[in-house]
Write an enzyme that holds these catalytic residues in place. Sequence first.
Site, short mmCIF file in Angstrom:
data_model
loop_
_atom_site.label_atom_id
_atom_site.label_comp_id
_atom_site.label_asym_id
_atom_site.label_seq_id
_atom_site.Cartn_x
_atom_site.Cartn_y
_atom_site.Cartn_z
N ASP A 5 0.83 -1.21 0.00
CA ASP A 5 0.00 0.00 0.00
C ASP A 5 0.87 1.27 0.00
OD1 ASP A 5 -2.45 1.30 0.07
OD2 ASP A 5 -3.26 0.04 1.66
N ASP A 59 -10.15 3.32 -3.46
CA ASP A 59 -10.81 2.10 -2.98
C ASP A 59 -12.23 1.94 -3.53
OD1 ASP A 59 -8.51 2.03 -1.58
OD2 ASP A 59 -9.43 1.80 0.40
C1 GLA Z 1 -5.93 1.25 1.43
C2 GLA Z 1 -6.10 0.24 0.29
C3 GLA Z 1 -7.21 -0.74 0.64
C4 GLA Z 1 -6.91 -1.44 1.97
C5 GLA Z 1 -6.68 -0.41 3.06
C6 GLA Z 1 -6.15 -1.04 4.33
O1 GLA Z 1 -7.04 2.09 1.53
O2 GLA Z 1 -6.33 0.89 -0.92
O3 GLA Z 1 -7.38 -1.68 -0.39
O4 GLA Z 1 -5.77 -2.25 1.79
O5 GLA Z 1 -5.72 0.57 2.66
O6 GLA Z 1 -5.89 -0.12 5.34
#
Ligand code: GLA
Length: 377
Positions: free
Chosen positions: A125, A182
Amino acid sequence: MLAQKPPMGWNSWNTFATDINEELILQMADTMVEKGYKDAGYEYLIIDDCWALKKRVDGKITPDPTLFPHGMKYVADYVHSKGLKFGMYSCAGFLTCEGYPGSYGYEFEDARQFAQWGVDYLKYDFCNFPSSGDGKNAYLTMSMALRSTGRDILFAACNWGTDDPSSWMRSRGAHTYRSTGDIVDTPKSYMDIFKGQCQNIEGNAPGCYNDFDMLTVGMHGKGFVGLGGCTSEQYLQHFAMWSFLGSPLIIGGDIRNLCEEDEKILKNPDLIAINQDEECRPPFLVSSKFDKIFTFAKLLSGGRFAVAFFTLPGVEKEWDTKVSICFDDLGIHSESGISVRVRNAITGEDFGICRDGFRTQVKENECGVFICEPILK
Ligand code: GLA
């Protein structure tokens, strides 16, 4: 070679977020096998954020012992004993998005640790990355670190599309790269991702794929990103889009209790076969009418090709949802005398033998996907 085809699996984030533990992950491994997901092609079981202690122990990233009392090697061994592969999560920044230790400055140590536990996939990430840092280099560093372990670890880069990753992630060693923020469990969310990325897939090829984010199929508003939910028709459209466009297929719903219809969507053999076709060619956009009705074609192995129609909401007249493909637009001239055997990939039914093209209706929120086999005279 890793990621010969788009990876398939299950990830804990969409449904469980912070609420994960050993028992849940072991249950998911059992479920992937018992409910036929493994047989359908889903092989990676991935723990997302929130598995670690908030502080490193002697410099080491360490599983929270209240959540994972037997440690991660135990979980990895269990997952492997089921014939599955094991995925974990870290972050290029100082801290993960939920505030757990990130790998910044510890890339090689953490990669070695993941390899020792038996990790086969690392989602990486981008939260809490220093503003003075170089994002491209951060992914290159973790890629080098993973490669230096000698273990095959699929590198799933997740930088949310920052700095146009489709133009540099493949060369930096990522096997998949997230290209958007997301996903949440609403029609708008998956449709926006589709519209934003459907022409950003020409680079999809063995070794590296554009990751449209985890599937929300079957969530129906439940779980962490379950904001309102979609209808089963929309879940089918979402799954068909991800499959057709060559995204990784990483399930985010609670597969222990999906309804039969949603299970059927996730295991649709023809849609999965299109996603996993051995030639791994990206599809191309044939037309987009009103920016609502999208027609794609994709060359498949064995001389076949596939055609997909996706109709988004907001088409004024239902008449317009009568869609067609003209083989002339796919390079098959009418004078060629070639006929095409067409099969409906959603239902598996024969659609007939067509000359020049074919027509069908794909209403709003629906999809039509067809596998086509030219017949030589
Ligand atoms: C980010 C990523 C998500 C998830 C969260 C976890 O937002 O894009 O897919 O992995 O972190 O904290």
